[in-house]
Design a protein around this motif. Structure first.
Motif, PDB file in Angstrom:
ATOM      1  N   GLU A   1       0.347  17.436  10.557  1.00 57.45           N
ATOM      2  CA  GLU A   1      -0.417  17.172   9.338  1.00 57.45           C
ATOM      3  C   GLU A   1      -0.073  15.801   8.770  1.00 57.45           C
ATOM      4  O   GLU A   1      -0.955  15.058   8.326  1.00 57.45           O
ATOM      5  N   ALA A   2       1.213  15.456   8.788  1.00 54.43           N
ATOM      6  CA  ALA A   2       1.625  14.140   8.287  1.00 54.43           C
ATOM      7  C   ALA A   2       1.037  13.021   9.136  1.00 54.43           C
ATOM      8  O   ALA A   2       0.539  12.012   8.615  1.00 54.43           O
ATOM      9  N   ILE A   3       1.087  13.190  10.452  1.00 49.87           N
ATOM     10  CA  ILE A   3       0.545  12.171  11.354  1.00 49.87           C
ATOM     11  C   ILE A   3      -0.962  12.036  11.158  1.00 49.87           C
ATOM     12  O   ILE A   3      -1.503  10.923  11.133  1.00 49.87           O
ATOM     13  N   GLU A   4      -1.654  13.154  10.987  1.00 49.86           N
ATOM     14  CA  GLU A   4      -3.100  13.110  10.750  1.00 49.86           C
ATOM     15  C   GLU A   4      -3.422  12.385   9.442  1.00 49.86           C
ATOM     16  O   GLU A   4      -4.410  11.644   9.360  1.00 49.86           O
ATOM     17  N   ALA A   5      -2.580  12.574   8.424  1.00 48.40           N
ATOM     18  CA  ALA A   5      -2.809  11.897   7.144  1.00 48.40           C
ATOM     19  C   ALA A   5      -2.692  10.386   7.300  1.00 48.40           C
ATOM     20  O   ALA A   5      -3.463   9.619   6.698  1.00 48.40           O
ATOM     21  N   ILE A   6      -1.741   9.929   8.112  1.00 51.53           N
ATOM     22  CA  ILE A   6      -1.586   8.484   8.347  1.00 51.53           C
ATOM     23  C   ILE A   6      -2.778   7.948   9.129  1.00 51.53           C
ATOM     24  O   ILE A   6      -3.364   6.914   8.795  1.00 51.53           O
ATOM     25  N   ASN A   7      -3.164   8.676  10.167  1.00 53.54           N
ATOM     26  CA  ASN A   7      -4.235   8.198  11.039  1.00 53.54           C
ATOM     27  C   ASN A   7      -5.622   8.292  10.405  1.00 53.54           C
ATOM     28  O   ASN A   7      -6.573   7.666  10.895  1.00 53.54           O
ATOM     29  N   ALA A   8      -5.740   9.064   9.326  1.00 56.79           N
ATOM     30  CA  ALA A   8      -7.030   9.160   8.635  1.00 56.79           C
ATOM     31  C   ALA A   8      -7.309   7.921   7.792  1.00 56.79           C
ATOM     32  O   ALA A   8      -8.446   7.715   7.364  1.00 56.79           O
ATOM     33  N   ARG A   9      -6.283   7.110   7.547  1.00 50.78           N
ATOM     34  CA  ARG A   9      -6.432   5.897   6.747  1.00 50.78           C
ATOM     35  C   ARG A   9      -6.463   4.679   7.655  1.00 50.78           C
ATOM     36  O   ARG A   9      -6.084   4.747   8.825  1.00 50.78           O
ATOM     37  N   PRO A  10      -6.905   3.529   7.132  1.00 50.79           N
ATOM     38  CA  PRO A  10      -6.776   2.295   7.916  1.00 50.79           C
ATOM     39  C   PRO A  10      -5.319   2.056   8.311  1.00 50.79           C
ATOM     40  O   PRO A  10      -4.385   2.453   7.600  1.00 50.79           O
ATOM     41  N   ARG A  11      -5.132   1.389   9.421  1.00 49.37           N
ATOM     42  CA  ARG A  11      -3.777   1.202   9.947  1.00 49.37           C
ATOM     43  C   ARG A  11      -2.938   0.350   8.994  1.00 49.37           C
ATOM     44  O   ARG A  11      -3.370  -0.717   8.569  1.00 49.37           O
TER      45      ARG A  11
ATOM     46  N   PRO B   1       8.096  -9.843  15.820  1.00 52.01           N
ATOM     47  CA  PRO B   1       6.867 -10.408  15.238  1.00 52.01           C
ATOM     48  C   PRO B   1       6.503  -9.661  13.969  1.00 52.01           C
ATOM     49  O   PRO B   1       6.650  -8.438  13.888  1.00 52.01           O
ATOM     50  N   PHE B   2       6.013 -10.389  12.957  1.00 52.92           N
ATOM     51  CA  PHE B   2       5.553  -9.767  11.720  1.00 52.92           C
ATOM     52  C   PHE B   2       4.063  -9.990  11.581  1.00 52.92           C
ATOM     53  O   PHE B   2       3.589 -11.133  11.588  1.00 52.92           O
ATOM     54  N   GLY B   3       3.324  -8.903  11.457  1.00 54.27           N
ATOM     55  CA  GLY B   3       1.889  -9.011  11.286  1.00 54.27           C
ATOM     56  C   GLY B   3       1.260  -7.645  11.171  1.00 54.27           C
ATOM     57  O   GLY B   3       1.931  -6.613  11.334  1.00 54.27           O
ATOM     58  N   GLY B   4      -0.025  -7.634  10.880  1.00 51.55           N
ATOM     59  CA  GLY B   4      -0.732  -6.386  10.665  1.00 51.55           C
ATOM     60  C   GLY B   4      -1.587  -6.002  11.852  1.00 51.55           C
ATOM     61  O   GLY B   4      -1.573  -6.638  12.913  1.00 51.55           O
ATOM     62  N   VAL B   5      -2.363  -4.942  11.647  1.00 50.34           N
ATOM     63  CA  VAL B   5      -3.264  -4.441  12.670  1.00 50.34           C
ATOM     64  C   VAL B   5      -4.454  -3.814  11.950  1.00 50.34           C
ATOM     65  O   VAL B   5      -4.286  -3.130  10.943  1.00 50.34           O
ATOM     66  N   GLY B   6      -5.654  -4.089  12.430  1.00 45.73           N
ATOM     67  CA  GLY B   6      -6.829  -3.551  11.755  1.00 45.73           C
ATOM     68  C   GLY B   6      -6.979  -4.151  10.370  1.00 45.73           C
ATOM     69  O   GLY B   6      -6.898  -5.367  10.193  1.00 45.73           O
ATOM     70  N   GLU B   7      -7.170  -3.295   9.368  1.00 44.61           N
ATOM     71  CA  GLU B   7      -7.390  -3.783   8.008  1.00 44.61           C
ATOM     72  C   GLU B   7      -6.128  -4.355   7.361  1.00 44.61           C
ATOM     73  O   GLU B   7      -6.201  -4.953   6.293  1.00 44.61           O
ATOM     74  N   SER B   8      -4.970  -4.181   7.990  1.00 46.73           N
ATOM     75  CA  SER B   8      -3.754  -4.799   7.448  1.00 46.73           C
ATOM     76  C   SER B   8      -3.533  -6.199   8.027  1.00 46.73           C
ATOM     77  O   SER B   8      -2.519  -6.835   7.731  1.00 46.73           O
TER      78      SER B   8
END
Length: 472
Positions: free
Chosen positions: A363-373, A414-421
């Motif tokens: 459930e916790a993993i699904e909550a993270i994956n339901a949002r932008p990365r 390396p420091f950086g985002g992915v997707g909307e981050s």
């Protein structure tokens, strides 16, 4: 000198000196270290004046210390990074040889934010200069004193065709983003990042976007709660939560809410024995930002969330505690915020921390994956299988395990985002490569057999390709 004239000067200089030698690059880095070491007190004072309350200690740790570490790392490794890299040549091209030549891109634009106005301005600029580029910097208008001081110090230490600072408001930033840079580096919100990317696309300018997002802190049942709460409180309340990789919400096993609330309250008391008037606890940057935080909490409260205001000197509170003069806002825990409310949808960027219960790890993993990365993810516990499940089944810009924020201080990560981050990364070697063109070079031998592939495509050609099919 007008902005376009400065760009033209840097452009001409970058084309006249395509590949500055190691000595020139090191000298530019050395001058940046002199800039921050020789004017530390003035930089501390400028940042504090812009915020209202912002401890010189915080600026020293989060801005200047991080910069010094980066500059030292760049100086040590730059000779190796600059060298051409030999690569293996496939059999069908032998005896040719090949290598990758690393060259500067040319002119790099940097648009920096207000929350860490020295580090996030000078770190990408230093990395770009280490890669041999000219740099134009547009710092935030929300920290005008710091921006003006940076402009003056850069003028003292650099020729304008090497490095310069452009001051101004959002309109100036928009014009800046439209310049035909060889690379444009932006740190800020996702909404503004979209505009920067669109402006750069008109010139086919490649970009690095360091954005934000909702970075989760996942607490496992195997956790040592006191240690986790202290590190989450530090990560959340550093700079009053105005940090792009601050924990944005906590995923907590259901039934542990009271334990976390108690441990977090104790952690706040340890870090900040009082909130109001405490020089170590930063102001919210503007009244507009403060009003937004109030609105987020009010919406959650009106939807049934329980609001816990944590102020060690103020006692138990359920109403927001804000000093209108200093814009210091006491930390807030939110229990029971509902999906769809802005506090669970938007990056908070302030001292408000929603706590979201979960029943199973899935459930916790699904909550993270339901949002932008997210830009960052934090996991707390001792169960390695649980830790690996979270790391393997989620995607984020970076991770700290049993801590917050610290991965950003590791120069080999390396420091950086992915997707909307965001997209792209910097720090260390990855940062050097971000601002470098890797040119492919093949050196043909006099004994090269490339002519075997020339037309006409007759019997000899079929014989050669048939042999290669057996080898490859």
């Amino acid at each position: 000198m007008p902005m376009h004239a400065l760009f033209d000067a840097q452009f001409r200089a970058s084309r006249a000196e395509i590949d500055p030698p190691l000595s020139v690059r090191r000298d530019r880095l050395h001058r940046m270290k002199k800039l921050i070491d020789g004017h530390g007190a003035a930089l501390h004072a400028a940042v504090e004046a812009d915020f209202g309350v912002r401890s010189p200690g915080l600026t020293e740790v989060a801005d200047l210390f991080v910069l010094r570490a980066m500059l030292g790392h760049l100086q040590r490794h730059l000779p190796r990074w600059m060298k051409p890299t030999r690569v293996a040549t496939p059999v069908y091209l032998q005896p040719a040889t090949a290598y990758i030549q690393r060259q500067p891109l040319g002119v790099v634009g940097v648009i920096s934010p207000w929350n860490y106005p020295i580090q996030l301005a000078l770190a990408p600029a230093a990395t770009a200069m280490a890669a041999g580029n000219r740099v134009m910097l547009k710092p935030s208008e929300l920290t005008p004193r710091t921006s003006a001081l940076l402009a003056e110090l850069v003028r003292q230490h650099y020729a304008p065709e090497e490095f310069c600072v452009i001051e101004g408001d959002a309109q100036v930033a928009a014009e800046f983003a439209s310049l035909p840079f060889d690379h444009l580096f932006f740190t800020g919100s996702t909404a503004v990042g979209r505009k920067v990317a669109a402006a750069a696309a008109a010139n086919l300018t490649p970009t690095t976007l360091e954005l934000g997002g909702k970075s989760p802190a996942v607490i496992d049942r195997s956790v040592t709660m006191g240690d986790a709460a202290l590190k989450i409180a530090h990560g959340k309340l550093l700079n009053a939560g105005q940090t792009c990789i601050a924990p944005d919400y906590v995923l907590l096993p259901r039934g542990m809410e009271a334990d976390f609330e108690r441990a977090f309250t104790q952690a706040v008391a340890r870090l900040f024995p009082k909130i109001m008037g405490n020089g170590d606890y930063a102001s919210v940057i503007t009244e507009r930002h403060l009003a937004r935080l109030r609105a987020l909490v009010d919406e959650a409260r009106s939807g049934g969330a329980r609001v816990v205001v944590v102020d060690p000197a103020g006692g138990a509170l359920n109403q927001l505690h804000i000093d209108p003069e200093t814009r210091q806002m006491a930390p807030v825990l939110l229990f029971g915020a509902q999906p769809g409310q802005r506090v669970l949808e938007e990056e908070i960027f302030g001292p408000v921390l929603p706590v979201v219960p979960y029943d199973t790890l899935d459930e916790a993993i699904e909550a993270i994956n339901a949002r932008p990365r997210p830009l960052a993810l934090y996991w707390f516990g001792s169960d390695i299988a649980s830790r690996d499940a979270v790391l393997n089944r989620t995607v984020s810009g970076g991770v700290s395990v049993n801590d917050t924020l610290m991965h950003i201080a590791h120069e080999n990560l390396p420091f950086g985002g992915v997707g909307e981050s965001g997209w792209g990364a910097y720090h260390g070697h990855r940062g050097f490569l971000t601002f470098t063109h890797e040119k492919s070079v093949l050196v043909q031998s006099r004994l090269g057999l490339g002519h075997l592939f020339y037309p006409p495509y007759g019997a000899r050609f079929r014989q050669v390709t048939g042999l290669l099919r057996k080898i490859l």
